[in-house]
Design a protein around this motif. Structure first.
Motif, short mmCIF file in Angstrom:
data_model
loop_
_atom_site.label_atom_id
_atom_site.label_comp_id
_atom_site.label_asym_id
_atom_site.label_seq_id
_atom_site.Cartn_x
_atom_site.Cartn_y
_atom_site.Cartn_z
N UNK A 163 0.82 -1.21 0.00
CA UNK A 163 0.00 0.00 0.00
C UNK A 163 0.85 1.26 0.00
N UNK A 164 2.00 1.21 0.68
CA UNK A 164 2.85 2.39 0.78
C UNK A 164 3.74 2.55 -0.45
N UNK A 165 4.39 1.47 -0.87
CA UNK A 165 5.42 1.57 -1.90
C UNK A 165 4.94 1.21 -3.30
N UNK A 295 -4.13 4.02 4.64
CA UNK A 295 -3.56 3.12 3.65
C UNK A 295 -3.89 1.66 3.92
N UNK A 296 -4.10 1.32 5.18
CA UNK A 296 -4.37 -0.08 5.52
C UNK A 296 -5.61 -0.59 4.79
N UNK A 297 -6.64 0.23 4.66
CA UNK A 297 -7.87 -0.21 3.98
C UNK A 297 -7.61 -0.39 2.49
N UNK A 298 -6.82 0.52 1.89
CA UNK A 298 -6.49 0.38 0.47
C UNK A 298 -5.63 -0.86 0.22
N UNK A 299 -4.74 -1.16 1.16
CA UNK A 299 -3.82 -2.26 0.98
C UNK A 299 -4.48 -3.62 0.99
N UNK A 300 -5.73 -3.69 1.39
CA UNK A 300 -6.42 -4.98 1.40
C UNK A 300 -6.55 -5.57 0.01
N UNK A 301 -6.47 -4.73 -1.02
CA UNK A 301 -6.60 -5.22 -2.40
C UNK A 301 -5.27 -5.55 -3.04
#
Length: 312
Positions: A163-165, A295-301
């Motif tokens: 999600x971050x990188x 970002x944690x919610x976006x990173x779920x995908x």
């Protein structure tokens, strides 16, 4: 002797280049010592400067030899790449005179050891990540974390790192490499506010590894590719700076959550000195910690590392 002819022993080899079959140890030793000497000013070591009358940057060979307590002829041979039979005591004295860091001193020692006395460098094996380490990454919720190899390969990561990188799982295995992404992907230039520092650090890590494994064909291929494709990489590689990856702070500008400042810690694995775990974290209750929560919610995908295609 005119010090401007320092490269006369290697006329066909561009400064800082990598040969297809590995790095030339004599050229590496020569250029490393020359660049360390050039960065020292006479006034840094208590020598009166002659100002504009000095024809070379930094210290002269005879000045460095005097500081190290060795003869000019001896030091000249060493700087020309002839490290045969040099003692640890002499290398320590030269390192002190050059004001080398611990990482630089270790690098000098590796470069100066005669080939017949060096332990044979094994061919680096294919990198794999232990199941337990992958499970640890998955359990680290809320903090971006990844495992990387010594050539800057990105080997495993959690969803927060993606999600971050960026979603590394959607990249081809060969593209999952920090050095390639830093110098060849414009998105990473935008992501890191201090991109120049990030780029310099990345090259310094690779240089340190090159001193440990001069015959690594994969490293030579990586350096050759980046030298051709990136003027900035080629310039930084020629500086011969070396550095251990440790801890610090990175400022980023993320396309979804904007500005955030994160600290990072690097943990070298006890059972594999070619891998390290890097974890980023934010100060509690800071804007950056809120950005990570978003970002944690976006990173779920994002594609988890265990589902990403493996290197061939």
């Amino acid at each position: 002797m005119d010090e401007r002819a320092d490269h006369s022993d290697h006329p066909d080899r561009p400064a800082g280049s990598a040969a297809a079959d590995g790095l030339d140890q004599r050229a590496e030793l020569s250029e490393f010592l020359r660049t360390r000497r050039a960065r020292l000013k006479p006034e840094d070591v208590g020598i009166a400067s002659m100002g504009r009358h000095r024809r070379v940057p930094g210290l002269r060979r005879e000045e460095l030899a005097q500081l190290a307590g060795v003869s000019v002829a001896y030091y000249t041979r060493l700087e020309q790449g002839n490290g045969r039979n040099v003692s640890a005591e002499v290398l320590d004295a030269i390192g002190r005179a050059l004001r080398l860091s611990d990482a630089e001193q270790a690098h000098l020692t590796r470069l100066a050891k005669p080939r017949q006395q060096r332990s044979r460098n094994r061919v680096p094996r294919r990198q794999t990540v232990r199941t337990g380490l992958r499970q640890l990454l998955d359990s680290m919720e809320g903090v971006p974390a990844y495992v990387a190899g010594a050539r800057s390969e990105i080997l495993a990561w959690n969803r927060m790192a993606a999600a971050l990188f960026g979603d590394w799982g959607r990249l081809a295995p060969a593209e999952r490499n920090w050095a390639r992404l830093t110098f060849l992907d414009p998105g990473y230039r935008d992501l890191f506010r201090d991109w120049d520092s990030k780029a310099s650090d990345m090259v310094s890590y690779l240089r340190l590894y090159a001193g440990q494994h001069p015959d690594d064909p994969e490293l030579s291929a990586l350096v050759g590719e980046l030298s051709v494709k990136s003027d900035e990489f080629r310039r930084l590689w020629a500086t011969h700076d070396v550095k251990e990856k440790g801890h610090g702070v990175k400022r980023m500008r993320h396309p979804l959550v904007g500005e955030l400042t994160l600290s990072y810690e690097t943990l070298h694995l006890p059972d594999d000195d070619e891998q390290y775990l890097c974890v980023y974290h934010a100060e509690p209750n800071s804007p950056a910690s809120e950005a990570l929560r978003l970002l944690a919610s976006w990173g779920a995908d994002a594609v988890p590392a265990e589902d990403a295609p493996l290197p061939e």
